[in-house]
Design a protein around this motif. Structure first.
Motif, PDB file in Angstrom:
ATOM      1  N   PRO A  45      63.844  79.429  17.884  1.00 42.19           N
ATOM      2  CA  PRO A  45      64.753  80.015  16.889  1.00 42.19           C
ATOM      3  C   PRO A  45      66.106  79.313  16.807  1.00 42.19           C
ATOM      4  O   PRO A  45      66.801  79.439  15.809  1.00 42.19           O
ATOM      5  N   SER A  46      66.474  78.564  17.833  1.00 41.77           N
ATOM      6  CA  SER A  46      67.755  77.858  17.813  1.00 41.77           C
ATOM      7  C   SER A  46      67.665  76.524  17.071  1.00 41.77           C
ATOM      8  O   SER A  46      68.686  75.889  16.809  1.00 41.77           O
ATOM      9  N   LYS A  47      66.454  76.089  16.724  1.00 39.20           N
ATOM     10  CA  LYS A  47      66.275  74.831  15.991  1.00 39.20           C
ATOM     11  C   LYS A  47      66.056  75.131  14.513  1.00 39.20           C
ATOM     12  O   LYS A  47      65.596  76.197  14.140  1.00 39.20           O
ATOM     13  N   ASN A  48      66.358  74.120  13.679  1.00 39.26           N
ATOM     14  CA  ASN A  48      66.175  74.331  12.239  1.00 39.26           C
ATOM     15  C   ASN A  48      64.725  74.061  11.828  1.00 39.26           C
ATOM     16  O   ASN A  48      63.896  73.647  12.649  1.00 39.26           O
ATOM     17  N   VAL A  54      64.557  66.311   3.801  1.00 42.76           N
ATOM     18  CA  VAL A  54      64.861  66.591   5.202  1.00 42.76           C
ATOM     19  C   VAL A  54      66.254  67.197   5.343  1.00 42.76           C
ATOM     20  O   VAL A  54      66.430  68.237   5.986  1.00 42.76           O
ATOM     21  N   GLU A  55      67.266  66.565   4.722  1.00 39.11           N
ATOM     22  CA  GLU A  55      68.642  67.063   4.847  1.00 39.11           C
ATOM     23  C   GLU A  55      68.782  68.477   4.302  1.00 39.11           C
ATOM     24  O   GLU A  55      69.478  69.307   4.877  1.00 39.11           O
ATOM     25  N   SER A  75      69.838  71.936   6.452  1.00 39.86           N
ATOM     26  CA  SER A  75      71.133  72.548   6.139  1.00 39.86           C
ATOM     27  C   SER A  75      71.146  74.014   6.552  1.00 39.86           C
ATOM     28  O   SER A  75      70.138  74.574   6.991  1.00 39.86           O
ATOM     29  N   GLU A  76      72.287  74.643   6.366  1.00 37.71           N
ATOM     30  CA  GLU A  76      72.501  76.013   6.839  1.00 37.71           C
ATOM     31  C   GLU A  76      71.544  77.044   6.242  1.00 37.71           C
ATOM     32  O   GLU A  76      71.147  77.990   6.891  1.00 37.71           O
ATOM     33  N   GLY A  77      71.147  76.847   5.001  1.00 37.83           N
ATOM     34  CA  GLY A  77      70.238  77.821   4.381  1.00 37.83           C
ATOM     35  C   GLY A  77      70.920  79.142   4.137  1.00 37.83           C
ATOM     36  O   GLY A  77      72.083  79.160   3.765  1.00 37.83           O
ATOM     37  N   GLY A  85      66.594  80.068   8.865  1.00 36.64           N
ATOM     38  CA  GLY A  85      65.657  80.845   8.051  1.00 36.64           C
ATOM     39  C   GLY A  85      64.403  81.233   8.802  1.00 36.64           C
ATOM     40  O   GLY A  85      64.441  81.489  10.007  1.00 36.64           O
ATOM     41  N   VAL A  86      63.297  81.236   8.064  1.00 39.68           N
ATOM     42  CA  VAL A  86      62.023  81.655   8.645  1.00 39.68           C
ATOM     43  C   VAL A  86      60.893  80.871   7.987  1.00 39.68           C
ATOM     44  O   VAL A  86      60.973  80.514   6.805  1.00 39.68           O
ATOM     45  N   ILE A  87      59.858  80.589   8.755  1.00 36.63           N
ATOM     46  CA  ILE A  87      58.655  79.932   8.241  1.00 36.63           C
ATOM     47  C   ILE A  87      57.505  80.930   8.306  1.00 36.63           C
ATOM     48  O   ILE A  87      57.364  81.661   9.283  1.00 36.63           O
TER      49      ILE A  87
END
Length: 191
Positions: A42-45, A69-70, A74-76, A178-180
């Motif tokens: 959860p700490s990774k994007n 990728v960028e 990003s923060e989302g 975010g979430v996948i």
């Protein structure tokens, strides 16, 4: 922490004494979900986690080819419906190869951003929206075209503009931005 180490050693000892083909798998306390054989943190994007999933190599290659990728780092926040490799393999022969060509970058971007919704929508949020909409909820994608969400028993399903239906196979893979939700079908923004 001492109890956690003892529990881990007990599980490993039990695996060896049972004589079966049990593999001990260690995972950081922070990781909450395994996707494609990799721990998701959860700490990774979104991108940092996705690159480790052996089930999402095609998606990662497509995100790189589309220069997204960028954006996904990003923060989302973003909600990403991430098709597995097998979903891409179900597309007509040559589709992936064609989309990955530099001259088709805009089309590839449209397909990929159709799998992304702005905001952090957990499975419970999507299911609540479905219930409030009396059976089918719509979500506007980053690409601009809507996705429909519905329930099939206890399974969360998505329908694209072409009428293809994807099932969420792993939900709520939390990311720092975010979430996948892992899905079994590639979604298409046009018929």
């Amino acid at each position: 922490m001492k109890n956690l180490k003892f529990l881990s050693l007990t599980v490993i000892f039990a695996a060896f004494t049972m004589g079966g083909n049990v593999q001990a798998q260690t995972m950081s306390k922070e990781a909450t979900t395994m996707v494609g054989g990799a721990a998701m943190y959860p700490s990774k994007n979104i991108v940092e986690n996705a690159v480790n999933s052996k089930d999402h190599t095609t998606l990662v290659a497509a995100v790189k080819a589309a220069d997204l990728v960028e954006v996904l780092q990003s923060e989302g926040p973003f909600t990403v419906f991430a098709p597995v490799n097998a979903a891409f393999n179900e597309l007509p022969a040559g589709t992936i190869e064609n989309l990955l060509k530099p001259e088709n970058k805009e089309t590839l971007q449209a397909v990929l951003t159709y799998h992304v919704v702005a905001g952090n929508f957990k499975a419970a949020d999507i299911m609540a929206a479905i219930k409030n909409a009396k059976g089918t909820a719509t979500f506007k994608t980053v690409q601009g075209v809507e996705l429909k969400a519905m329930m099939d028993g206890k399974k969360l399903k998505l329908m694209d503009a072409a009428g293809n239906v994807a099932t969420v196979t792993i939900g709520d893979v939390n990311q720092s931005n975010g979430v996948i939700h892992v899905i079994d079908t590639v979604l298409l923004p046009t018929k």
